[in-house]
Design an enzyme around this catalytic site. Structure first.
Site, mmCIF file in Angstrom:
data_model
loop_
_atom_site.group_PDB
_atom_site.id
_atom_site.type_symbol
_atom_site.label_atom_id
_atom_site.label_comp_id
_atom_site.label_asym_id
_atom_site.label_seq_id
_atom_site.Cartn_x
_atom_site.Cartn_y
_atom_site.Cartn_z
ATOM 1 N N GLU A 1 15.281 -17.813 -10.010
ATOM 2 C CA GLU A 1 14.958 -16.398 -10.209
ATOM 3 C C GLU A 1 14.268 -16.188 -11.565
ATOM 4 O O GLU A 1 13.316 -15.407 -11.676
ATOM 5 C CB GLU A 1 16.232 -15.547 -10.070
ATOM 6 C CG GLU A 1 16.178 -14.136 -10.633
ATOM 7 C CD GLU A 1 15.007 -13.293 -10.152
ATOM 8 O OE1 GLU A 1 14.314 -13.677 -9.201
ATOM 9 O OE2 GLU A 1 14.754 -12.242 -10.783
ATOM 10 N N LYS B 1 5.203 -3.863 -5.211
ATOM 11 C CA LYS B 1 6.660 -3.757 -5.250
ATOM 12 C C LYS B 1 7.302 -4.043 -3.902
ATOM 13 O O LYS B 1 8.283 -4.752 -3.805
ATOM 14 C CB LYS B 1 7.044 -2.360 -5.735
ATOM 15 C CG LYS B 1 8.543 -2.106 -5.811
ATOM 16 C CD LYS B 1 9.160 -2.866 -6.949
ATOM 17 C CE LYS B 1 10.642 -2.614 -7.091
ATOM 18 N NZ LYS B 1 11.262 -3.719 -7.868
ATOM 19 N N GLU C 1 5.816 -13.814 -12.490
ATOM 20 C CA GLU C 1 5.313 -12.504 -12.088
ATOM 21 C C GLU C 1 4.633 -11.747 -13.218
ATOM 22 O O GLU C 1 3.569 -11.185 -13.031
ATOM 23 C CB GLU C 1 6.487 -11.616 -11.622
ATOM 24 C CG GLU C 1 6.860 -11.761 -10.206
ATOM 25 C CD GLU C 1 7.967 -10.806 -9.811
ATOM 26 O OE1 GLU C 1 7.794 -10.087 -8.835
ATOM 27 O OE2 GLU C 1 9.019 -10.767 -10.496
ATOM 28 N N ASN D 1 -1.067 1.744 6.106
ATOM 29 C CA ASN D 1 -0.285 0.724 5.410
ATOM 30 C C ASN D 1 0.303 -0.184 6.477
ATOM 31 O O ASN D 1 0.988 0.290 7.381
ATOM 32 C CB ASN D 1 0.842 1.396 4.605
ATOM 33 C CG ASN D 1 1.845 0.388 4.075
ATOM 34 O OD1 ASN D 1 1.500 -0.754 3.809
ATOM 35 N ND2 ASN D 1 3.087 0.816 3.931
ATOM 36 N N GLY D 2 0.051 -1.501 6.366
ATOM 37 C CA GLY D 2 0.569 -2.438 7.367
ATOM 38 C C GLY D 2 -0.538 -3.366 7.822
ATOM 39 O O GLY D 2 -1.563 -3.498 7.150
ATOM 40 N N ARG E 1 3.205 0.160 -5.194
ATOM 41 C CA ARG E 1 3.147 -0.481 -3.877
ATOM 42 C C ARG E 1 1.836 -1.240 -3.646
ATOM 43 O O ARG E 1 1.686 -1.957 -2.670
ATOM 44 C CB ARG E 1 3.294 0.577 -2.778
ATOM 45 C CG ARG E 1 4.572 1.362 -2.871
ATOM 46 C CD ARG E 1 4.609 2.407 -1.784
ATOM 47 N NE ARG E 1 4.617 1.767 -0.489
ATOM 48 C CZ ARG E 1 5.695 1.322 0.127
ATOM 49 N NH1 ARG E 1 6.869 1.462 -0.440
ATOM 50 N NH2 ARG E 1 5.622 0.749 1.300
ATOM 51 N N LYS F 1 10.647 -14.368 -12.419
ATOM 52 C CA LYS F 1 10.413 -13.303 -13.424
ATOM 53 C C LYS F 1 9.275 -13.690 -14.354
ATOM 54 O O LYS F 1 8.398 -12.893 -14.639
ATOM 55 C CB LYS F 1 11.661 -13.047 -14.279
ATOM 56 C CG LYS F 1 12.767 -12.175 -13.781
ATOM 57 C CD LYS F 1 12.464 -10.770 -13.383
ATOM 58 C CE LYS F 1 11.857 -10.613 -12.021
ATOM 59 N NZ LYS F 1 12.644 -10.726 -10.842
ATOM 60 N N TRP G 1 -3.106 -2.531 -1.521
ATOM 61 C CA TRP G 1 -2.839 -3.936 -1.851
ATOM 62 C C TRP G 1 -3.544 -4.712 -0.760
ATOM 63 O O TRP G 1 -3.138 -4.689 0.404
ATOM 64 C CB TRP G 1 -1.341 -4.221 -1.841
ATOM 65 C CG TRP G 1 -1.004 -5.620 -2.271
ATOM 66 C CD1 TRP G 1 -0.898 -6.077 -3.553
ATOM 67 C CD2 TRP G 1 -0.733 -6.744 -1.425
ATOM 68 N NE1 TRP G 1 -0.584 -7.414 -3.549
ATOM 69 C CE2 TRP G 1 -0.472 -7.855 -2.267
ATOM 70 C CE3 TRP G 1 -0.685 -6.937 -0.052
ATOM 71 C CZ2 TRP G 1 -0.171 -9.120 -1.774
ATOM 72 C CZ3 TRP G 1 -0.382 -8.202 0.448
ATOM 73 C CH2 TRP G 1 -0.126 -9.273 -0.414
ATOM 74 N N HIS H 1 14.866 -36.816 -11.376
ATOM 75 C CA HIS H 1 14.380 -37.441 -10.141
ATOM 76 C C HIS H 1 12.891 -37.189 -9.919
ATOM 77 O O HIS H 1 12.388 -37.396 -8.820
ATOM 78 C CB HIS H 1 15.184 -36.931 -8.943
ATOM 79 C CG HIS H 1 16.637 -37.307 -9.006
ATOM 80 N ND1 HIS H 1 17.073 -38.604 -8.846
ATOM 81 C CD2 HIS H 1 17.735 -36.562 -9.274
ATOM 82 C CE1 HIS H 1 18.395 -38.641 -8.985
ATOM 83 N NE2 HIS H 1 18.815 -37.406 -9.250
ATOM 84 N N CYS I 1 0.847 -1.186 0.000
ATOM 85 C CA CYS I 1 0.000 0.000 0.000
ATOM 86 C C CYS I 1 0.886 1.241 0.000
ATOM 87 O O CYS I 1 1.960 1.258 0.608
ATOM 88 C CB CYS I 1 -0.926 0.116 1.207
ATOM 89 S SG CYS I 1 -1.976 -1.322 1.430
#
Ligand code: M6R
Length: 594
Positions: free
Chosen positions: A472, A589, A479, A102-103, A28, A476, A76, A495, A2
């Site tokens: 990684e 973000k 996302e 925010n939180g 955010r 990418k 968010w 395996h 947020c």
């Protein structure tokens, strides 16, 4: 998560400034947004579902009062779905007090139960709304400021809040664990309060950081900072930020993600341009520590895993790595001789911050490798190694990632007493990346994206330091393209996961020109034999590749060059699948909740 933004000052277009600030904080959180502004005897709230960047709304000038007050929030969702009711800001029941938060208030269930027993009714499903009801209750016996201080003492968890009230010309901002920065103009008459500096950089570069358990009350006499634990007023020093506003803008690029991918030609040089003494000081700390832990989340977590391989190969030294959220489970091993290195773009990731708090409580030394040098993580560290990548706005981390990898590699060389060798290898790799990223290269990758754009799943394999890079790459691709992508160690496929390969399943093989090459090519052949489509990212072409993306042969720096073509691939897959690469669904973000 947020973004919050507040304005106090003489400008009549305060509301438009808040909307503009929220647009800059949209990365955010972007599922809904809202704004509250004061008129002479009322507070008006406007909120709506959707991205503020796409909203066509102007509020116009506010009344001809001496100061204007407006606050806003881009959300968010954590507690409560994406609805207009759950969007912030929230009114108190008597419509006197308004809050943007925010939180997460972790004890909101208990607080809400008590408030319900007292007869309060709630209009949202959020945890946030409890605070504004608590303030309302306290205001029966105290003024706005005292009531807010009291109410804040009841909530547990992390927060950054902006609160205004109908009866007083004041904004109260407070913080515990979530970022909040106050921008002030030189004449001390205008105040901007935001989750991140670029939101107000156009107006001022003079800032004050609110620290945990601090509150600031802003009115026409200025800003008063108060420690919420001692209750005492505190003096804050203004800090001048050196960022230029344009570096946080898209320029000629349609999306931040591509701009930031392309910037890696320069950001890597900046990352390498570290003071020798500083690198050596950190290297000494690693050498002398009784256990070094390198921690981060998401992409930064994968960078930490790559560092474990780098330290092993280059420095013949074992370092431990863990995700921020898992690190608290290792606290039993921490002592005052432990060293904890946090890796983070934002420096505000709640899971990493919590891990550092635990490490600090055990007396461990804290070093951070961060992009936002003024972040909470940086400010709680004994030593800070700045990434120097400049603002990274796209949700998918790109330039910060390669810079973090470069700095950790430099450290591995420094621990091996070969800093100069490491630096010259990385300078050479950066020069080759400069040649590599050009429009023809991008177009080659875009064409591969066209071939695989409709796939449901894809896999990425790598060995040694390219194994975490495979993980990684998967992040990418997930996302921004929303394709089911998974990374594996090359040797692990047989395996189990190889059962997932069928005709045409894309598999990216990350290949370094080292002693893992042969085995990697064998693994690629195993996938091809089951119908897989092999995209080889390698310095040299091999017959097993259905498509080849060339990368320079840069020895130990191979993880740094190998990730870049996948960043470009993910970006083009996002566009081809009509996704906004800068603002992927369900993400934000900066993850400032646990
Ligand atoms: O700001 P940080 O580097 O601490 O963020 C950590 C993760 O949230 C972040 O890397 C996330 O995984 C990115 N969206 C990856 O692209």
């Amino acid at each position: 998560m947020c973004g919050i933004f507040g304005y106090f000052g003489p400008k009549k277009n305060a509301t438009d400034m808040v909307v503009e600030g929220l647009k800059k904080l949209e990365y955010r959180g972007y599922d809904s947004w809202g704004i509250a502004y004061k008129t002479s005897n009322d507070i008006i709230i406007h909120k709506q579902v959707g991205k503020i960047g796409e909203a066509q709304i102007t509020f116009g000038e506010l009344e001809d009062a001496e100061e204007q007050i407006a606050i806003g929030h881009s959300r968010w969702a954590t507690h409560g779905g994406v609805t207009q009711e759950n969007a912030h800001p929230h009114f108190s029941e008597d419509k006197d007090v308004v809050l943007a938060h925010n939180g997460i208030f972790e004890n909101y269930v208990e607080l809400k139960e008590e408030l319900l027993k007292k007869g309060h009714t709630f209009t949202s499903e959020t945890d946030s709304e409890v605070l504004v009801h608590l303030i309302e209750d306290e205001m029966k016996t105290s003024n706005f400021l005292e009531a807010t201080k009291k109410a804040l003492s009841y909530v547990e968890g992390r927060y950054a809040t902006l609160i205004i009230c109908k009866s007083e010309n004041m904004i109260i901002a407070s913080r515990r664990g979530s970022p909040l920065i106050i921008g002030t103009t030189k004449d001390n008459k205008e105040f901007f309060i935001a989750s991140d500096i670029p939101a107000f950089l156009k107006y001022t570069n003079q800032v004050n950081y609110l620290d945990d358990n601090e509150l600031v009350a802003i009115d026409n006499t200025g800003a008063r900072f108060i420690n919420l634990i001692s209750g005492e007023e505190i003096k804050k020093r203004n800090v001048e930020i050196q960022w230029v506003e344009e570096s946080a803008e898209k320029g000629d690029f349609k999306y931040f993600m591509l701009k930031e991918i392309m910037e890696q030609k320069e950001t890597l040089y900046r990352a390498l341009n570290q003071e020798k003494d500083l690198i050596e000081k950190v290297a000494d700390a690693i050498k002398n520590a009784f256990g070094t832990y390198i921690i981060g989340c998401g992409t930064a977590g994968k960078v930490c895993m790559a560092a474990e391989y780098m330290f092993s190969t280059i420095a013949k030294k074992h370092v431990n790595t863990a995700f921020g959220s898992e690190f608290p489970n290792y606290h039993h091993f921490l002592t005052d001789r432990s060293l904890v290195i946090a890796v983070s773009q934002s420096g505000e990731t709640a899971d990493t911050l919590e891990a550092l708090e635990i490490a600090k409580s055990k007396g461990a030394k804290i070093i951070s490798i961060v992009n936002v040098e003024t972040s909470t993580m940086a400010r709680m560290s004994d030593i800070v190694l700045p990434i120097k990548a400049g603002p990274e706005k796209a949700v998918a981390s790109t330039k910060a990632t390669t810079s973090q990898l470069a700095i950790l590699m430099l450290l591995a060389y420094a621990v091996a007493d070969k800093l100069a060798d490491g630096k010259s290898l990385l300078i050479d790799a950066t020069a080759q990346i400069n040649d590599m990223i050009n429009p023809r290269y991008e177009e080659h990758i875009r064409k591969i994206a066209e071939v695989i754009k409709d796939t449901e799943s894809m896999y990425i394999i790598g060995r040694a330091s390219n194994y975490p890079i495979a993980l990684e790459c998967a992040i990418k691709l997930q996302e921004v393209s929303y394709i089911h992508a998974e990374g594996f160690a090359g040797g692990e496929l047989k395996h189990g996961p190889i059962a997932l390969i069928s005709k045409g399943t894309p598999c990216i093989a990350l290949i370094a020109n080292d002693d893992t090459k042969k085995s990697m090519l064998s693994n690629a052949k195993e996938v091809q034999a089951r119908g897989g489509l092999i995209i080889g990212i390698a310095p040299e072409r091999d017959p097993v590749f259905d498509y080849w993306i060339r990368v320079p042969d840069v020895g130990n720096a191979s993880p740094i060059v190998n990730i870049i073509p996948v960043q470009i691939l993910a970006y083009h897959l996002a566009l081809l699948r009509s996704n906004n690469p800068d603002m992927p669904r369900n993400l934000a973000k900066s993850v400032t909740v646990k």
